[in-house]
Design a protein around this motif. Structure first.
Motif, PDB file in Angstrom:
ATOM      1  N   GLN A  89       0.842  -1.199   0.000  1.00 64.33           N
ATOM      2  CA  GLN A  89       0.000   0.000   0.000  1.00 64.33           C
ATOM      3  C   GLN A  89       0.877   1.250   0.000  1.00 64.33           C
ATOM      4  O   GLN A  89       1.773   1.393   0.840  1.00 64.33           O
ATOM      5  CB  GLN A  89      -0.919   0.021   1.222  1.00 64.33           C
ATOM      6  CG  GLN A  89      -1.742   1.285   1.361  1.00 64.33           C
ATOM      7  CD  GLN A  89      -2.670   1.516   0.168  1.00 64.33           C
ATOM      8  OE1 GLN A  89      -3.374   0.596  -0.259  1.00 64.33           O
ATOM      9  NE2 GLN A  89      -2.678   2.739  -0.369  1.00 64.33           N
ATOM     10  N   THR A 201      -2.340   0.299  -4.580  1.00 64.70           N
ATOM     11  CA  THR A 201      -2.510  -0.954  -3.843  1.00 64.70           C
ATOM     12  C   THR A 201      -2.235  -2.093  -4.804  1.00 64.70           C
ATOM     13  O   THR A 201      -2.755  -2.097  -5.927  1.00 64.70           O
ATOM     14  CB  THR A 201      -3.943  -1.104  -3.293  1.00 64.70           C
ATOM     15  OG1 THR A 201      -4.311   0.064  -2.561  1.00 64.70           O
ATOM     16  CG2 THR A 201      -4.048  -2.307  -2.368  1.00 64.70           C
ATOM     17  N   LEU A 218      -7.241   0.384  -2.211  1.00 63.22           N
ATOM     18  CA  LEU A 218      -7.842   0.565  -0.896  1.00 63.22           C
ATOM     19  C   LEU A 218      -8.097   2.055  -0.659  1.00 63.22           C
ATOM     20  O   LEU A 218      -7.445   2.924  -1.242  1.00 63.22           O
ATOM     21  CB  LEU A 218      -6.930   0.002   0.193  1.00 63.22           C
ATOM     22  CG  LEU A 218      -6.758  -1.524   0.191  1.00 63.22           C
ATOM     23  CD1 LEU A 218      -5.767  -1.958   1.268  1.00 63.22           C
ATOM     24  CD2 LEU A 218      -8.094  -2.234   0.391  1.00 63.22           C
ATOM     25  N   LEU A 219      -9.035   2.343   0.212  1.00 63.67           N
ATOM     26  CA  LEU A 219      -9.524   3.701   0.407  1.00 63.67           C
ATOM     27  C   LEU A 219      -8.417   4.650   0.839  1.00 63.67           C
ATOM     28  O   LEU A 219      -7.728   4.409   1.848  1.00 63.67           O
ATOM     29  CB  LEU A 219     -10.639   3.700   1.449  1.00 63.67           C
ATOM     30  CG  LEU A 219     -11.355   5.034   1.695  1.00 63.67           C
ATOM     31  CD1 LEU A 219     -12.096   5.474   0.432  1.00 63.67           C
ATOM     32  CD2 LEU A 219     -12.311   4.902   2.871  1.00 63.67           C
ATOM     33  N   THR A 222      -6.848   6.673   4.841  1.00 63.65           N
ATOM     34  CA  THR A 222      -6.702   5.881   6.063  1.00 63.65           C
ATOM     35  C   THR A 222      -5.456   6.331   6.803  1.00 63.65           C
ATOM     36  O   THR A 222      -4.350   6.329   6.253  1.00 63.65           O
ATOM     37  CB  THR A 222      -6.600   4.380   5.730  1.00 63.65           C
ATOM     38  OG1 THR A 222      -7.789   3.966   5.041  1.00 63.65           O
ATOM     39  CG2 THR A 222      -6.428   3.548   6.996  1.00 63.65           C
ATOM     40  N   PHE A 260      -8.550  -8.702   3.294  1.00 60.59           N
ATOM     41  CA  PHE A 260      -8.096  -7.305   3.227  1.00 60.59           C
ATOM     42  C   PHE A 260      -8.872  -6.504   2.188  1.00 60.59           C
ATOM     43  O   PHE A 260      -9.122  -5.313   2.379  1.00 60.59           O
ATOM     44  CB  PHE A 260      -6.598  -7.253   2.926  1.00 60.59           C
ATOM     45  CG  PHE A 260      -5.726  -7.348   4.148  1.00 60.59           C
ATOM     46  CD1 PHE A 260      -5.242  -6.211   4.770  1.00 60.59           C
ATOM     47  CD2 PHE A 260      -5.393  -8.580   4.678  1.00 60.59           C
ATOM     48  CE1 PHE A 260      -4.447  -6.294   5.897  1.00 60.59           C
ATOM     49  CE2 PHE A 260      -4.592  -8.687   5.810  1.00 60.59           C
ATOM     50  CZ  PHE A 260      -4.118  -7.530   6.426  1.00 60.59           C
ATOM     51  N   LEU A 261      -9.265  -7.149   1.108  1.00 64.37           N
ATOM     52  CA  LEU A 261      -9.966  -6.428   0.056  1.00 64.37           C
ATOM     53  C   LEU A 261     -11.402  -6.075   0.441  1.00 64.37           C
ATOM     54  O   LEU A 261     -12.052  -5.278  -0.243  1.00 64.37           O
ATOM     55  CB  LEU A 261      -9.945  -7.230  -1.245  1.00 64.37           C
ATOM     56  CG  LEU A 261      -8.546  -7.423  -1.871  1.00 64.37           C
ATOM     57  CD1 LEU A 261      -8.656  -8.087  -3.224  1.00 64.37           C
ATOM     58  CD2 LEU A 261      -7.805  -6.099  -1.983  1.00 64.37           C
ATOM     59  N   LYS A 262     -11.887  -6.623   1.534  1.00 67.26           N
ATOM     60  CA  LYS A 262     -13.193  -6.221   2.049  1.00 67.26           C
ATOM     61  C   LYS A 262     -13.118  -4.870   2.745  1.00 67.26           C
ATOM     62  O   LYS A 262     -14.145  -4.237   3.002  1.00 67.26           O
ATOM     63  CB  LYS A 262     -13.722  -7.273   3.035  1.00 67.26           C
ATOM     64  CG  LYS A 262     -14.035  -8.619   2.402  1.00 67.26           C
ATOM     65  CD  LYS A 262     -14.463  -9.627   3.466  1.00 67.26           C
ATOM     66  CE  LYS A 262     -14.719 -11.001   2.856  1.00 67.26           C
ATOM     67  NZ  LYS A 262     -15.072 -11.995   3.907  1.00 67.26           N
ATOM     68  N   GLY A 263     -11.888  -4.439   3.061  1.00 65.11           N
ATOM     69  CA  GLY A 263     -11.684  -3.174   3.765  1.00 65.11           C
ATOM     70  C   GLY A 263     -10.839  -3.384   5.000  1.00 65.11           C
ATOM     71  O   GLY A 263     -10.999  -4.393   5.700  1.00 65.11           O
ATOM     72  N   ILE A 264      -9.947  -2.436   5.257  1.00 58.95           N
ATOM     73  CA  ILE A 264      -9.044  -2.552   6.394  1.00 58.95           C
ATOM     74  C   ILE A 264      -9.805  -2.715   7.706  1.00 58.95           C
ATOM     75  O   ILE A 264      -9.386  -3.448   8.607  1.00 58.95           O
ATOM     76  CB  ILE A 264      -8.121  -1.315   6.461  1.00 58.95           C
ATOM     77  CG1 ILE A 264      -7.112  -1.344   5.308  1.00 58.95           C
ATOM     78  CG2 ILE A 264      -7.371  -1.251   7.787  1.00 58.95           C
ATOM     79  CD1 ILE A 264      -6.127  -2.485   5.390  1.00 58.95           C
ATOM     80  N   SER A 343      -3.516   6.961  -3.318  1.00 58.58           N
ATOM     81  CA  SER A 343      -3.593   6.275  -4.602  1.00 58.58           C
ATOM     82  C   SER A 343      -3.444   7.332  -5.685  1.00 58.58           C
ATOM     83  O   SER A 343      -3.352   8.525  -5.391  1.00 58.58           O
ATOM     84  CB  SER A 343      -4.911   5.508  -4.749  1.00 58.58           C
ATOM     85  OG  SER A 343      -6.014   6.402  -4.663  1.00 58.58           O
TER      86      SER A 343
END
Length: 354
Positions: A89, A201, A218-219, A222, A260-264, A343
């Protein structure tokens, strides 16, 4: 005769400007992720391109670093390297690289940080040479690296510098290379460089050079904190201390990556795995003590070493930031950096957070 030469030179410059403008127009209306360039197929020879590309303005590019959200060591290979599986990341802590096209037959390189090599072994210079070799565009550069990412941190600072140099050189050469080509070429320089050509990511395997870019990343935003002891630790030293019997058995493809791809915020602490932590702690026991201290800080959701160390990243923000900075930020032998996930859009480079 001189008048004719001047006229021809002016004509070639005008033609090159038109072709470059057409390239920008095609990129803006087409696939912004791969950015194939009209300039690459123009019938102007490389010498003319080298002479006229110096008219470009200087590029100033942010060079981010990375953390490893998980890092599994799969096996030792016959060539002495290790196969790994890791989710990388990009974060908004990094360096700045200034590139200016120059006339001549060699690059010029400067860096503000003492101890950074300024000879041909530097990854920035190697990246510039790689771009000339692969594209056939004989353009040289003045490169100034304003560095704040410490060495031997497990943050990929040097690899990011190389990827940033590749991207910047490609822009200033008139984009003769596609993103796909630069991804392929980057493995010639090192394992982590490929990642920084992703959007921020990526799931990396092999030595780290086989990249599956996660899209969307990922968002961004964070929050995290990097705590870096001044003492460094070389990657070979960490691998030398590796105990293969103590490696995690969790499957990175079936268990770690999908979670992890579901969200941190969906990842339990036990899935934040770095197989290089234990050997690093064996080399520097104080590193384990530091992690244990950071785990106790209210506001940090997960605490883990990045890469082969010695940086430790803490996801979240300390509840009492002033107290945290007094205890850790002012401690001798420690550096503290607050940052966040970042990103980049297709066709554009990374930018430092505001």
């Amino acid at each position: 005769m001189k008048s004719i030469q001047a006229t021809m030179k002016g004509f070639l410059t005008l033609l090159l400007t038109f072709v470059q403008g057409a390239s920008a127009f095609v990129v803006a209306g087409g696939d912004k992720g791969l950015r194939h360039s009209v300039f690459a197929s123009a019938t102007i020879d490389a010498d003319t391109a080298s002479a006229t590309s110096s008219d470009y303005q200087k590029l100033s590019l942010f060079s981010p670093c990375k953390i490893n959200l998980f890092l599994r060591i799969i096996r030792k290979r016959e060539d002495g390297f290790h196969d790994l599986a890791s989710l990388f990341q990009a974060i908004g802590f990094g360096d700045n690289l200034e590139l200016t096209p120059i006339e001549g037959s060699s690059d010029e390189f400067t860096c503000n940080m003492p101890g950074v090599p300024v000879d041909s072994s530097n990854l920035v210079l190697r990246a510039l040479e790689l771009m000339r070799t692969k594209t056939g565009v004989d353009q040289y550069f003045q490169a100034n690296l304003v560095k704040q990412v410490p060495a031997q941190a497990g943050l990929g600072g040097g690899s990011a510098n190389a990827a940033t140099a590749m991207w910047g050189a490609n822009q200033l050469m008139g984009e003769p290379a596609s993103l796909e080509q630069m991804v392929e070429w980057s493995g010639d320089l090192g394992s982590d460089i490929t990642f920084f050509l992703s959007r921020g990511t990526a799931y990396c395997t092999g030595r780290g050079e086989i990249m599956d870019s996660i899209d969307p990343p990922l968002l961004s935003g964070t929050k995290l904190c990097i705590v870096k002891p001044n003492i460094g630790l070389s990657t070979p030293a960490v691998f030398k201390a590796l105990d293969y019997d103590k490696l995690s058995e969790l499957d990175p493809d079936e268990k770690l990556l999908p979670t992890f791809l579901k969200g941190i915020d969906q990842v339990p602490d036990e899935l934040f795995i770095n197989d290089l932590e234990l050997p690093a702690f064996k080399c520097i026991p104080e590193l384990q003590e530091l992690k244990e201290e950071l785990v106790q800080i209210a506001g940090f959701d997960h605490v883990m070493m990045s890469g082969s160390g010695t940086s430790i990243f803490c996801l979240g923000e300390p509840t009492d930031k002033e107290s945290f900075e007094n205890e850790f930020g002012k401690r001798d032998g420690l550096q503290v950096f607050f940052s966040e996930f970042i990103s980049r859009p297709d066709g554009k480079w990374f930018e430092a957070p505001c």
